[in-house]
Design a protein around this motif. Sequence first.
Motif: not given
Length: 714
Positions: A624-625, A647-648, A673-675, A711-714
């Motif tokens: 999430v961005g 976030g990070l 965002l695809l990080a 937050t990571k998308i699950r």
Amino acid sequence: MSHEQLPTEQPAVVTCGLPYANGNLHVGHLRSYVAGDLFSRALRRVGQQTAFVCGSDMHGTPVAVNAAEEGVEPREFALEYHEQYKERFPQFNVEFDNYGHTDDETNTEITREFVRSWIDNDHVHEKEIQVAYDPEADQWLPDRYVEGTCPYCGEKARGDECDEGCQRHLEPGEVEDPTSTLTGNPAEYRTREHKFLRLSDFQEYLQGFLDRLEGTERAQSQPREWIEGELEDLCITRDMDWGIDYPGGVAPEEQRGEGGTAAGAEDDLVLYVWVDAPIEYVSSTKQYTDRVGTDTFDWEQAWKVDGEEAHGTHWDDEWSEASGEIIHLIGPDIIQHHCVFWPAMLRGTGYNEPRAVLATGFVGIDGKSLSTSRGRAVWASEYLDEGFHPDLFRYYTATGSGLENDVDFSWDRFQQRVNGELVGNLGNFCYRGLLFAQRNYDGTPDANPSEEVTERIEAAIETFETAIAEYDIRTLGQVAVDLADFGNEYIQQNEPWNLVDDEPETAAQVIRDCVQLAKACALLMQPVMPEKAEALWAQLGEDGSVHDPELSAALETPPAEFDEPDELFTRVEDETIEALNEKLRERVSESDDEDDGDEESVDLPALADDRISFEQFQDIDMRVGEITAAEPIDGADELVRLEVDIGLEHRQVVAGLKQLHDTDDLPGTRVVLLANMEQAELFGHESNGMVLAAGEEADLLTTHEDAALGTKIR
């Protein structure tokens, strides 16, 4: 080819992808032809010996299918469009040195020579493959006689290409769920023997070739994925009557049977259209030499390579340096053909390799993809029928964006750029400067050009020469307008009309500079606007043609006398554009009801058959961005530079959102965002991730609630 910076001592051949003789030309087609003509003229401008050649692509299944529908022979059908193209290109000042077609005698003979050379050098083999067959019609189904699904991306595919998805070349038997276009019934695959060019013989060579290849980034990088791993061989024959017969190994003319078919040829096989089509580049160059003589242009010096190493699989710089500079300008959908198949074909015959491949981007209409079948197109004839000068279109299409970028044809933007950059800038400067000079001095004032203006012209010439070396079509088209922009500022700052009475020497100096700038503009604008450049050259009272002098003539003294000038450009009026927009809207509405925004009628892509495991999904890192900053990237029609807080850390991302979102509204927008996307560089900006969006309208993906950034998308 040489490895020297252009221009070189070797002859250059500039080509454009052959137009398929199967329909009318539209503005999308013209993009690469205008670019090719512009680049050829620019090369000649700096003293490079150049042949600009092309021809009509006459063979293949689409011609055969459409000819049958009209009840005529394929050759008759294709020749009608060939003649139309021969007439249409000069109407846009696209002037080929030779324009042939793939079914003429020269191309037929040279194509057979190529194939025989491959056979003699053991580059051709035969194997059984699965070919689509229509039981009801009792007929094999080559290429466009079969439709189905692309096995790689799941989009609709037609014959030998995935034309609505990944644009990948497809071999016979690869299309899934095949349907016969003859009867509309399901087709079936049956075993059939065909001939193959063994591309694996050239894999090592192709890897080196791509390292040497110049041109646009996409043409250099995209083919690498096709030559990694096991390189699949190219099927070079098809089951049909229309085309050049597969010649077998029989070479001499006296051994050929009646009707041009080679004795010993496979009677029921013709060569794949992508065999004889690029060979037309060679054939058309030869026809040019046959017409003008080798003293003017030697086609063999450009194309042929001497020496025993010519058919080998290792590159030899000694013999490569002896050949010409081959430069191809093509559409984005035929990169594989020109950067994998074509260099292998040339190598297998001992011919010179391309120095550069320049691939354009796609052309859209008012923000949507161009579709001739749906009527979403602006036809070449339509543009001319409106009475617009061809040079206006040439300037618009060549300078609107970088050659490799996707562009959007819009009548509104056409009007804005013509009225602003050509009428208000280039035309305004040249007219007011020459008019003042003629009325006050009868022509060029008796004064030397200032150091400031001389240096500015020299800088423009250097920009022009650098653009040639970098294959920068946009800058080549823009340099004269930029120089005129300087001229407008110069004349406004010095106000010669206020100096004529009190400071006559200063006034003469300023106007002398303006006339010199106008002469430089004429020479620099010639590649992109040849007719308008010729008109300005005549207004300056210059002898001969603007096409003849080299670029250094921009600093030579203009004629002492010339007549009162005319305005070079005419404004495009609002009512004209409104009528054209309405005509286009009506055409699209009548032929494509899906454009009305009815969500139920959206043409959705098929679901992918291949599944990924849960473990593979866990490797995808989506976060999430929030967009914190957004700014358009100069020179790119679609790209925006984003700063995204995940976030990070903050990430810089380049995204194609300019035409679909108001850039000022993007900051504060939550996104996904695809990080762990591989980093890339676009228009000089690093892109570290990918913002996810849905559909052609780039509907940005977000979260329903306020999940924390990162937050990571699950």
